[in-house]
Write a protein that holds these residues in place. Structure first.
Motif, PDB file in Angstrom:
ATOM      1  N   LEU A  74     -20.685 170.802  48.523  1.00 26.63           N
ATOM      2  CA  LEU A  74     -21.111 171.302  49.834  1.00 26.63           C
ATOM      3  C   LEU A  74     -21.859 170.218  50.606  1.00 26.63           C
ATOM      4  CD1 LEU A  74     -22.404 174.858  48.842  1.00 26.63           C
ATOM      5  CD2 LEU A  74     -20.276 174.304  50.031  1.00 26.63           C
ATOM      6  N   PHE A  75     -22.712 169.504  49.889  1.00 28.00           N
ATOM      7  CA  PHE A  75     -23.519 168.460  50.508  1.00 28.00           C
ATOM      8  C   PHE A  75     -22.625 167.375  51.114  1.00 28.00           C
ATOM      9  CE2 PHE A  75     -27.027 165.232  50.299  1.00 28.00           C
ATOM     10  CZ  PHE A  75     -27.936 165.971  51.039  1.00 28.00           C
ATOM     11  N   ASN A  76     -21.623 166.958  50.367  1.00 23.68           N
ATOM     12  CA  ASN A  76     -20.708 165.922  50.861  1.00 23.68           C
ATOM     13  C   ASN A  76     -19.894 166.410  52.054  1.00 23.68           C
ATOM     14  OD1 ASN A  76     -21.507 164.043  48.928  1.00 23.68           O
ATOM     15  ND2 ASN A  76     -19.955 164.700  47.451  1.00 23.68           N
ATOM     16  N   CYS A  77     -19.531 167.688  52.044  1.00 23.01           N
ATOM     17  CA  CYS A  77     -18.792 168.236  53.183  1.00 23.01           C
ATOM     18  C   CYS A  77     -19.650 168.248  54.446  1.00 23.01           C
ATOM     19  CB  CYS A  77     -18.309 169.654  52.867  1.00 23.01           C
ATOM     20  SG  CYS A  77     -16.968 169.746  51.673  1.00 23.01           S
ATOM     21  N   VAL A  78     -20.920 168.624  54.299  1.00 26.65           N
ATOM     22  CA  VAL A  78     -21.833 168.620  55.455  1.00 26.65           C
ATOM     23  C   VAL A  78     -22.021 167.201  55.976  1.00 26.65           C
ATOM     24  CG1 VAL A  78     -24.196 169.065  56.210  1.00 26.65           C
ATOM     25  CG2 VAL A  78     -23.014 170.734  54.775  1.00 26.65           C
ATOM     26  N   ILE A 126     -12.964 175.678  52.146  1.00 29.71           N
ATOM     27  CA  ILE A 126     -14.408 175.491  52.360  1.00 29.71           C
ATOM     28  C   ILE A 126     -14.649 174.199  53.137  1.00 29.71           C
ATOM     29  CG2 ILE A 126     -16.601 175.031  51.208  1.00 29.71           C
ATOM     30  CD1 ILE A 126     -15.667 176.805  48.908  1.00 29.71           C
ATOM     31  N   ALA A 127     -13.971 173.134  52.713  1.00 29.97           N
ATOM     32  CA  ALA A 127     -14.133 171.843  53.391  1.00 29.97           C
ATOM     33  C   ALA A 127     -13.690 171.941  54.846  1.00 29.97           C
ATOM     34  CB  ALA A 127     -13.326 170.767  52.664  1.00 29.97           C
ATOM     35  N   LEU A 128     -12.579 172.649  55.095  1.00 30.83           N
ATOM     36  CA  LEU A 128     -12.091 172.796  56.465  1.00 30.83           C
ATOM     37  C   LEU A 128     -13.091 173.537  57.335  1.00 30.83           C
ATOM     38  CD1 LEU A 128      -9.828 172.489  58.550  1.00 30.83           C
ATOM     39  CD2 LEU A 128      -8.854 174.642  57.683  1.00 30.83           C
ATOM     40  N   ALA A 129     -13.662 174.620  56.804  1.00 31.06           N
ATOM     41  CA  ALA A 129     -14.652 175.390  57.560  1.00 31.06           C
ATOM     42  C   ALA A 129     -15.850 174.527  57.933  1.00 31.06           C
ATOM     43  CB  ALA A 129     -15.106 176.600  56.746  1.00 31.06           C
ATOM     44  N   ILE A 130     -16.342 173.744  56.980  1.00 33.24           N
ATOM     45  CA  ILE A 130     -17.523 172.913  57.230  1.00 33.24           C
ATOM     46  C   ILE A 130     -17.200 171.774  58.189  1.00 33.24           C
ATOM     47  CG2 ILE A 130     -19.230 171.392  56.152  1.00 33.24           C
ATOM     48  CD1 ILE A 130     -18.934 173.120  53.606  1.00 33.24           C
ATOM     49  N   LEU A 131     -16.044 171.155  58.023  1.00 35.91           N
ATOM     50  CA  LEU A 131     -15.673 170.037  58.897  1.00 35.91           C
ATOM     51  C   LEU A 131     -15.444 170.491  60.328  1.00 35.91           C
ATOM     52  CD1 LEU A 131     -13.222 168.050  56.591  1.00 35.91           C
ATOM     53  CD2 LEU A 131     -15.592 167.497  57.151  1.00 35.91           C
ATOM     54  N   LEU A 132     -15.038 171.735  60.530  1.00 38.67           N
ATOM     55  CA  LEU A 132     -14.852 172.265  61.886  1.00 38.67           C
ATOM     56  C   LEU A 132     -16.170 172.719  62.515  1.00 38.67           C
ATOM     57  CD1 LEU A 132     -11.621 174.442  61.490  1.00 38.67           C
ATOM     58  CD2 LEU A 132     -11.840 172.307  62.774  1.00 38.67           C
ATOM     59  N   SER A 133     -17.140 173.091  61.672  1.00 39.85           N
ATOM     60  CA  SER A 133     -18.347 173.746  62.173  1.00 39.85           C
ATOM     61  C   SER A 133     -19.160 172.880  63.131  1.00 39.85           C
ATOM     62  CB  SER A 133     -19.224 174.193  61.002  1.00 39.85           C
ATOM     63  OG  SER A 133     -19.690 173.085  60.247  1.00 39.85           O
ATOM     64  N   LEU A 134     -19.443 171.652  62.742  1.00 37.75           N
ATOM     65  CA  LEU A 134     -20.293 170.816  63.596  1.00 37.75           C
ATOM     66  C   LEU A 134     -19.581 170.342  64.866  1.00 37.75           C
ATOM     67  CD1 LEU A 134     -22.572 168.782  61.160  1.00 37.75           C
ATOM     68  CD2 LEU A 134     -22.917 171.005  62.234  1.00 37.75           C
ATOM     69  N   PRO A 135     -18.308 169.949  64.828  1.00 32.11           N
ATOM     70  CA  PRO A 135     -17.620 169.630  66.089  1.00 32.11           C
ATOM     71  C   PRO A 135     -17.589 170.802  67.071  1.00 32.11           C
ATOM     72  CG  PRO A 135     -16.416 168.676  64.265  1.00 32.11           C
ATOM     73  CD  PRO A 135     -17.488 169.543  63.659  1.00 32.11           C
ATOM     74  N   ILE A 136     -17.402 172.041  66.545  1.00 30.18           N
ATOM     75  CA  ILE A 136     -17.439 173.204  67.435  1.00 30.18           C
ATOM     76  C   ILE A 136     -18.850 173.384  67.994  1.00 30.18           C
ATOM     77  CG2 ILE A 136     -17.307 175.736  67.430  1.00 30.18           C
ATOM     78  CD1 ILE A 136     -14.885 175.480  65.585  1.00 30.18           C
ATOM     79  N   HIS A 137     -19.851 173.178  67.155  1.00 29.79           N
ATOM     80  CA  HIS A 137     -21.243 173.200  67.617  1.00 29.79           C
ATOM     81  C   HIS A 137     -21.476 172.159  68.713  1.00 29.79           C
ATOM     82  CE1 HIS A 137     -24.994 170.808  67.140  1.00 29.79           C
ATOM     83  NE2 HIS A 137     -25.587 171.963  67.295  1.00 29.79           N
ATOM     84  N   ASP A 138     -20.856 170.989  68.577  1.00 26.05           N
ATOM     85  CA  ASP A 138     -21.064 169.893  69.531  1.00 26.05           C
ATOM     86  C   ASP A 138     -20.511 170.202  70.917  1.00 26.05           C
ATOM     87  OD1 ASP A 138     -22.269 168.475  67.520  1.00 26.05           O
ATOM     88  OD2 ASP A 138     -20.489 167.308  67.009  1.00 26.05           O
ATOM     89  N   MET A 139     -19.615 171.169  71.020  1.00 23.54           N
ATOM     90  CA  MET A 139     -19.077 171.547  72.330  1.00 23.54           C
ATOM     91  C   MET A 139     -20.173 172.111  73.230  1.00 23.54           C
ATOM     92  SD  MET A 139     -15.488 173.245  71.019  1.00 23.54           S
ATOM     93  CE  MET A 139     -14.746 173.472  72.629  1.00 23.54           C
TER      94      MET A 139
END
Length: 461
Positions: free
Chosen positions: A286-290, A343-356
């Motif tokens: 999880l840490f590496n994905c974040v 899980i990795a896909l969800a985390i990798l999408l989360s911050l870019p969507i936040h950045d919008m």
């Protein structure tokens, strides 16, 4: 034309050079301050419970350690009020030097605090005080960093991109903090890390302060603030004026952050607890994905800032808030599958969507206040969300999970707060085409502002 001693009357070439340096100084400064802020949170989760809050119940010790983490959020509005006043009274540059010193010195001292075994409860007391000082420093940093980065006429058509660079300092600071801790943890045994090694990244902050000071001291005061000095438009009580004249903008600034800051905290901190304790996923994974998501943010933050210059600040923000609403349920559905690639896909999408939302946010907020109260008004609104949104978010999520036993409740919470941001952005006027450099045309300010009769070169608070 040569530059005068106070930075007025610059040639186009000199103006461009100083404007670029101002953006770099803002970005480096915010990076250092977020490095300090994130570092504390990471070490609090790993070390502070057993060193400063000893208890037979490890859970209680961890909760006490995280209570000091929350105090950092609670102290931010205090910093916004203190440094907002001075930023609008004596200038952006000098105030930002002060916030950098406060944050940096507090961080170095945290690395020197004796443990409970050495001085008893006073170690925890010192840790708490220093964490509050960190929060005050961060609270005073943001509004000034955005003003320094954007109050240059050459950025009038690229203000969204210029303002996104100080925002860029947040994921960069996170990556730097994690890297420092990771490298230190491999430098010795686990016992060494828990007694001495964890202090090293805090002490490294001293070198970062020196670099940040060197860059910030070389930056000129913004032309907008110099113009206010020359026209004797410095406000005597900027905090009072901001609240009286722009309470609506302050409130909406706080509300538009609801669907941005709370998801960020859940995506980066609550996720680690939920994934490991509730789902049994390995924390290193999880840490590496974040970390990978934070690395992607280094690209998406300036990208969405640039897009906001093309399509408008509010439109970009609305798109981001709506996307967050839609993403709220798929995010936890993917996490709950326990399938690594989902899980990795969800985390990798989360911050870019936040950045919008996060990327255009800086310019969107700063443009909502005239120069005379810009530092104060934008800082107060921005940092109030730390109490109403970011600070309580993990506790609300934990309560919902405990009460309803399903992540769907947390998804519903994410969707609701994203809807709050969407509706609030509809009511916050898009002033990206408004004259950002002058106080003229701000009707509410004309009713409330008390202008101090000072000489252009005065720096009295």
């Amino acid at each position: 034309m040569a530059s005068s001693s106070n930075g007025s009357h610059l040639s186009d070439i000199d103006s461009a050079r100083h404007a670029r340096r101002a953006v770099i100084a803002s970005t480096v400064g915010t990076m250092i301050e977020w490095y300090d802020f994130y570092l504390y949170g990471l070490v609090a989760a790993l070390i502070f419970g057993k060193l400063y809050f000893p208890s037979q119940d490890p859970y209680s010790a961890t909760l006490l350690a995280f209570s000091t983490f929350f105090l950092g959020f609670a102290a931010r509005p205090i910093g916004a009020v203190i440094f907002g006043h001075f930023g609008d009274r004596i200038g952006r540059k000098g105030t930002l030097v002060a916030t950098l010193l406060l944050m940096g010195i507090s961080t170095v001292l945290i690395g020197l605090v004796p443990t409970y075994d050495q001085i008893g409860i006073w170690g925890a007391v010192a840790l708490t005080v220093l964490r509050m000082l960190q929060g005050i420093g961060v609270g005073g940093e943001w509004g000034g960093a955005i003003a320094v980065a954007t109050e240059w006429t050459r950025f009038n058509s690229r203000r969204g991109l210029a303002a996104s660079w100080p925002q860029f300092g947040s994921p960069l600071g996170m990556l730097l903090a994690v890297t420092a801790l990771t490298v230190t943890s491999y430098a010795g045994s686990p016992e060494w890390f828990e007694t001495i090694g964890w202090r090293v990244p805090f002490l490294i902050s001293a070198a970062l302060i020196a670099v940040g000071l060197y860059i910030r001291l070389g930056v000129l005061e913004t032309p907008v603030f110099q113009q206010m000095q020359e026209k004797k438009q410095i406000v005597r009580a900027p905090i009072i004026d901001a609240v009286r004249g722009y309470w609506r903008e302050i409130l909406l600034t706080c509300l538009i952050r609801t669907g941005q800051q709370a998801p960020f905290v859940l995506f980066t901190t609550f996720l680690l607890s939920y994934g490991t304790s509730h789902l049994g996923v390995q924390k290193p994974f999880l840490f590496n994905c974040v970390l990978a998501a934070a690395a992607i943010s280094l690209f998406t933050t300036p990208l969405f800032g640039y897009v906001s210059d093309r399509i408008g600040r509010r439109r970009m923000y609305l798109i981001g808030a709506f996307t967050m609403m839609v993403f709220a349920f798929p995010y936890f559905w993917m996490i709950d599958t326990k399938i690594p690639y989902l899980i990795a896909l969800a985390i990798l999408l989360s911050l870019p969507i936040h950045d919008m939302q996060y990327a255009p946010q800086a310019a969107f907020i700063a443009e909502s206040f005239p120069p005379s109260v810009r530092y104060s008004g934008s800082s107060i609104g921005y940092q109030l969300a730390s109490i109403t949104s970011g600070g309580p978010a993990p506790m609300i999520a934990a309560y919902l999970l405990h009460t309803y036993g399903t992540s769907a409740a947390i998804s519903a919470y994410l969707a609701v707060i994203a809807a709050i941001s969407f509706l609030s952005a509809l009511f916050l006027r898009d002033r990206s085409q408004h004259d950002y450099t002058t106080n003229e045309g701000w009707v509410r300010e004309e009713r409330t502002t008390i202008v101090t009769n000072i000489a252009p070169s005065s720096t009295q608070a």
